[in-house]
Design an enzyme around this catalytic site. Sequence first.
Site, PDB file in Angstrom:
ATOM      1  N   SER A 163      26.782-108.208 101.141  1.00 12.77           N
ATOM      2  CA  SER A 163      26.023-107.064 100.633  1.00 12.77           C
ATOM      3  C   SER A 163      24.523-107.383 100.617  1.00 12.77           C
ATOM      4  CB  SER A 163      26.557-106.672  99.251  1.00 12.77           C
ATOM      5  OG  SER A 163      26.122-105.398  98.880  1.00 12.77           O
ATOM      6  N   ASP A 255      33.346 -98.366 103.392  1.00 11.13           N
ATOM      7  CA  ASP A 255      32.146 -98.808 102.675  1.00 11.13           C
ATOM      8  C   ASP A 255      31.024 -97.782 102.841  1.00 11.13           C
ATOM      9  OD1 ASP A 255      29.944-100.162 101.660  1.00 11.13           O
ATOM     10  OD2 ASP A 255      30.201-101.928 102.931  1.00 11.13           O
ATOM     11  N   HIS A 285      33.924-102.187 100.500  1.00  8.56           N
ATOM     12  CA  HIS A 285      32.873-103.117 100.125  1.00  8.56           C
ATOM     13  C   HIS A 285      33.443-104.111  99.103  1.00  8.56           C
ATOM     14  CE1 HIS A 285      28.446-103.724 100.105  1.00  8.56           C
ATOM     15  NE2 HIS A 285      28.624-104.175  98.873  1.00  8.56           N
TER      16      HIS A 285
END
Length: 316
Positions: A163, A255, A285
């Site tokens: 991320s 995601d 995610h």
Amino acid sequence: MSDNAPFIRPDMKAFLDALAAMDGPAIAEMTLADARASYGALHGMADAPARELAVVRDLSCPGPAGDIPLRLYDARETRDASPVITFYHGGGYVIGDLDTHHNLCTEIAALMDLPLVAVDYRCAPEAPFPAAIEDCEAATRWIASSPDALGRSANGIITIGDSAGGNASIVVGQQLAATPADVPVVLQVPIFPLVSAVEGSASLEEFADGFVLTKAAVEFFDANYKADRGDQRGFPILGDHSKAPPTVLVTASLDPIRDSGRDYAAALAQAGADHVFLEMKGVTHSFTNLRQAVPSAQADLERVIAAMKFMLENAQ
């Protein structure tokens, strides 16, 4: 489920259903302290247990605003010169720390059989952009210099993160390409990274709510981090991809920032950069930190590790 509904793995769906049943407050509605605690609690509940390793040691290095906490992981007490993995944690540059990603770091260090150093960079809003990136770059340069305090001789650097940490893995590679460190970045591994601005993207709207990371959370992180839209340290899609190190790029199909990662895959391909692009189907995610709650995600992580080994073994 309609014919046009996205594919969701059964174990992923069970976890999403369980999260929905908890009906807790959204991250953007929490205090900063509660948001950070909630993130740690999620990983504590959902991630696979930590591996036992020969070395797990906290240390620090000098940074632009004081010492930067680090944590060294190694399956071996001692080893010959090798690449050193440098890990940057996720959390939108607002939440997350060494502990939220501890279990994942033990897993990567064990499966790769390489030393790994996790970086506890400064977070926003206390330290907005570009503080986190400055810390990540400084720590990586320190690791590349094979300092005595590390007790490991680096002959290359592998940048990796999830991320926000995936963003950092790319940005640090770009910074070190422009101004080399003592050893080169031999591989970068951005995992579901934010690379380009996501406003208006199809994935942000399709997976806006109910898929772990929400559109509201993306906006919350963005508002706190305050990355400059015209600065490649915030949005590395703006950088020179022809100089990218060998790359293993990973996205998740469910995601909201998936399309940002796909943008980077396209940019690498257009530049002729050596890369492997893996999109994990049916997961969200943060799947790398959900391996106990979503057991199939362990195989996804092992695919990433296999691709890393392949790229290292076949480096040109």
